[in-house]
Design a protein around this motif. Structure first.
Motif, PDB file in Angstrom:
ATOM      1  N   MET A 148       0.828  -1.187   0.000  1.00  0.00           N
ATOM      2  CA  MET A 148       0.000   0.000   0.000  1.00  0.00           C
ATOM      3  C   MET A 148       0.872   1.251   0.000  1.00  0.00           C
ATOM      4  N   ALA A 149       2.005   1.196   0.688  1.00  0.00           N
ATOM      5  CA  ALA A 149       2.868   2.379   0.775  1.00  0.00           C
ATOM      6  C   ALA A 149       3.310   2.844  -0.610  1.00  0.00           C
ATOM      7  N   GLU A 150       3.633   1.886  -1.486  1.00  0.00           N
ATOM      8  CA  GLU A 150       4.073   2.255  -2.833  1.00  0.00           C
ATOM      9  C   GLU A 150       2.957   2.942  -3.617  1.00  0.00           C
ATOM     10  N   ARG A 151       1.744   2.447  -3.472  1.00  0.00           N
ATOM     11  CA  ARG A 151       0.621   3.060  -4.185  1.00  0.00           C
ATOM     12  C   ARG A 151       0.343   4.463  -3.653  1.00  0.00           C
ATOM     13  N   ILE A 152       0.458   4.635  -2.344  1.00  0.00           N
ATOM     14  CA  ILE A 152       0.254   5.966  -1.749  1.00  0.00           C
ATOM     15  C   ILE A 152       1.339   6.918  -2.249  1.00  0.00           C
ATOM     16  N   GLU A 153       2.596   6.460  -2.230  1.00  0.00           N
ATOM     17  CA  GLU A 153       3.692   7.305  -2.696  1.00  0.00           C
ATOM     18  C   GLU A 153       3.506   7.699  -4.163  1.00  0.00           C
ATOM     19  N   SER A 154       3.044   6.751  -4.966  1.00  0.00           N
ATOM     20  CA  SER A 154       2.802   7.034  -6.375  1.00  0.00           C
ATOM     21  C   SER A 154       1.765   8.144  -6.541  1.00  0.00           C
ATOM     22  N   ARG A 155       0.685   8.072  -5.780  1.00  0.00           N
ATOM     23  CA  ARG A 155      -0.359   9.104  -5.866  1.00  0.00           C
ATOM     24  C   ARG A 155       0.163  10.439  -5.344  1.00  0.00           C
ATOM     25  N   LEU A 156       0.945  10.412  -4.253  1.00  0.00           N
ATOM     26  CA  LEU A 156       1.514  11.654  -3.720  1.00  0.00           C
ATOM     27  C   LEU A 156       2.388  12.330  -4.771  1.00  0.00           C
ATOM     28  N   ASP A 157       3.247  11.544  -5.426  1.00  0.00           N
ATOM     29  CA  ASP A 157       4.115  12.097  -6.471  1.00  0.00           C
ATOM     30  C   ASP A 157       3.293  12.683  -7.612  1.00  0.00           C
ATOM     31  N   ARG A 158       2.293  11.934  -8.047  1.00  0.00           N
ATOM     32  CA  ARG A 158       1.476  12.369  -9.184  1.00  0.00           C
ATOM     33  C   ARG A 158       0.744  13.680  -8.867  1.00  0.00           C
ATOM     34  N   LEU A 159       0.299  13.824  -7.604  1.00  0.00           N
ATOM     35  CA  LEU A 159      -0.466  15.010  -7.214  1.00  0.00           C
ATOM     36  C   LEU A 159       0.415  16.140  -6.666  1.00  0.00           C
ATOM     37  N   GLY A 160       1.703  15.848  -6.465  1.00  0.00           N
ATOM     38  CA  GLY A 160       2.598  16.858  -5.912  1.00  0.00           C
ATOM     39  C   GLY A 160       2.299  17.181  -4.457  1.00  0.00           C
ATOM     40  N   LEU A 161       1.838  16.188  -3.712  1.00  0.00           N
ATOM     41  CA  LEU A 161       1.507  16.385  -2.292  1.00  0.00           C
ATOM     42  C   LEU A 161       2.617  15.835  -1.406  1.00  0.00           C
ATOM     43  N   GLU A 162       2.843  16.496  -0.307  1.00  0.00           N
ATOM     44  CA  GLU A 162       3.750  15.977   0.716  1.00  0.00           C
ATOM     45  C   GLU A 162       2.983  14.983   1.584  1.00  0.00           C
ATOM     46  N   PRO A 163       3.635  13.918   2.053  1.00  0.00           N
ATOM     47  CA  PRO A 163       2.943  12.930   2.894  1.00  0.00           C
ATOM     48  C   PRO A 163       2.278  13.551   4.120  1.00  0.00           C
ATOM     49  N   ALA A 164       2.950  14.485   4.773  1.00  0.00           N
ATOM     50  CA  ALA A 164       2.381  15.094   5.979  1.00  0.00           C
ATOM     51  C   ALA A 164       1.119  15.896   5.656  1.00  0.00           C
TER      52      ALA A 164
ATOM     53  N   ALA B 140       0.886  12.613  10.998  1.00  0.00           N
ATOM     54  CA  ALA B 140       1.800  13.123   9.976  1.00  0.00           C
ATOM     55  C   ALA B 140       2.785  12.066   9.495  1.00  0.00           C
ATOM     56  N   ASP B 141       3.144  11.117  10.357  1.00  0.00           N
ATOM     57  CA  ASP B 141       4.122  10.087   9.988  1.00  0.00           C
ATOM     58  C   ASP B 141       3.466   8.758   9.593  1.00  0.00           C
ATOM     59  N   PHE B 142       2.198   8.804   9.149  1.00  0.00           N
ATOM     60  CA  PHE B 142       1.485   7.571   8.841  1.00  0.00           C
ATOM     61  C   PHE B 142       2.194   6.735   7.779  1.00  0.00           C
ATOM     62  N   LEU B 143       2.818   7.394   6.789  1.00  0.00           N
ATOM     63  CA  LEU B 143       3.497   6.651   5.723  1.00  0.00           C
ATOM     64  C   LEU B 143       4.724   5.924   6.273  1.00  0.00           C
TER      65      LEU B 143
ATOM     66  N   ALA C 264       6.954   0.719   8.166  1.00  0.00           N
ATOM     67  CA  ALA C 264       7.524  -0.030   9.292  1.00  0.00           C
ATOM     68  C   ALA C 264       6.672  -1.231   9.680  1.00  0.00           C
ATOM     69  N   GLY C 265       5.585  -1.463   8.962  1.00  0.00           N
ATOM     70  CA  GLY C 265       4.769  -2.643   9.233  1.00  0.00           C
ATOM     71  C   GLY C 265       3.534  -2.405  10.069  1.00  0.00           C
ATOM     72  N   ARG C 266       3.260  -1.175  10.409  1.00  0.00           N
ATOM     73  CA  ARG C 266       2.040  -0.873  11.157  1.00  0.00           C
ATOM     74  C   ARG C 266       0.838  -1.113  10.260  1.00  0.00           C
ATOM     75  N   PRO C 267      -0.307  -1.453  10.830  1.00  0.00           N
ATOM     76  CA  PRO C 267      -1.488  -1.699   9.998  1.00  0.00           C
ATOM     77  C   PRO C 267      -1.930  -0.442   9.245  1.00  0.00           C
ATOM     78  N   PRO C 268      -2.464  -0.628   8.048  1.00  0.00           N
ATOM     79  CA  PRO C 268      -2.931   0.521   7.277  1.00  0.00           C
ATOM     80  C   PRO C 268      -4.198   1.110   7.883  1.00  0.00           C
ATOM     81  N   PRO C 269      -4.538   2.341   7.484  1.00  0.00           N
ATOM     82  CA  PRO C 269      -5.787   2.925   7.973  1.00  0.00           C
ATOM     83  C   PRO C 269      -6.976   2.106   7.507  1.00  0.00           C
ATOM     84  N   ARG C 270      -8.076   2.198   8.240  1.00  0.00           N
ATOM     85  CA  ARG C 270      -9.303   1.469   7.919  1.00  0.00           C
ATOM     86  C   ARG C 270     -10.472   2.434   7.968  1.00  0.00           C
TER      87      ARG C 270
END
Length: 130
Positions: A1-17, A27-30, A35-41
């Motif tokens: 999931m992290a890779e897909r989120i990063e891809s969308r962030l890059d495409r939209l020009g958004l910072e993760p925070a 702010a540090d969810f990514l 680090a293996g924490r469960p994704p948001p639900r």
């Protein structure tokens, strides 16, 4: 999931925070996700998908045209202490089932429970016929 989120962030020009803030996530969810924490639900996952202008299905790794499994849209109530022990056990077992079996279990449970009470009606428990 992290890779897909990063891809969308890059495409939209958004910072993760910034994306996290808009979705109501830490702010540090990514970093936590990496680090293996469960994704948001639940609603947080839906909010994240909206911020990233994509679908929940895409974020969880499914074909974007396929509806996401219901469990990723459910709030994680067990971690909030809202469920009784037997309810948590039932939910854990339910989550291990495949989707067709889940549908069958829900159908059986609804039939066993009988009709839903009308809005505002109070259901009396333990007042059976004698």
């Amino acid at each position: 999931m992290a890779e897909r989120i990063e891809s969308r962030l890059d495409r939209l020009g958004l910072e993760p925070a910034e994306a996290a803030k808009q979705a109501g996530l830490p702010a540090d969810f990514l970093d936590r996700l990496r680090a293996g924490r469960p994704p948001p639900r639940g609603q947080k996952l839906v909010a994240l998908a909206e911020v990233l202008a994509t679908s929940v299905s895409y974020l969880v790794g499914l074909d974007p045209d396929v509806a996401p499994p219901p469990d990723v849209l459910e709030e994680d109530q067990a971690t909030l202490g809202l469920l009784a022990g037997d309810e948590e056990a039932l939910l854990r077992a339910y989550r291990r089932l495949d989707l067709p079996t889940r549908a069958a279990v829900v159908l059986i449970a609804r039939r066993l429970a009988g009709p839903e009470p009308e809005a505002g009606a109070v259901r009396q428990v333990g007042k059976g016929r004698r």
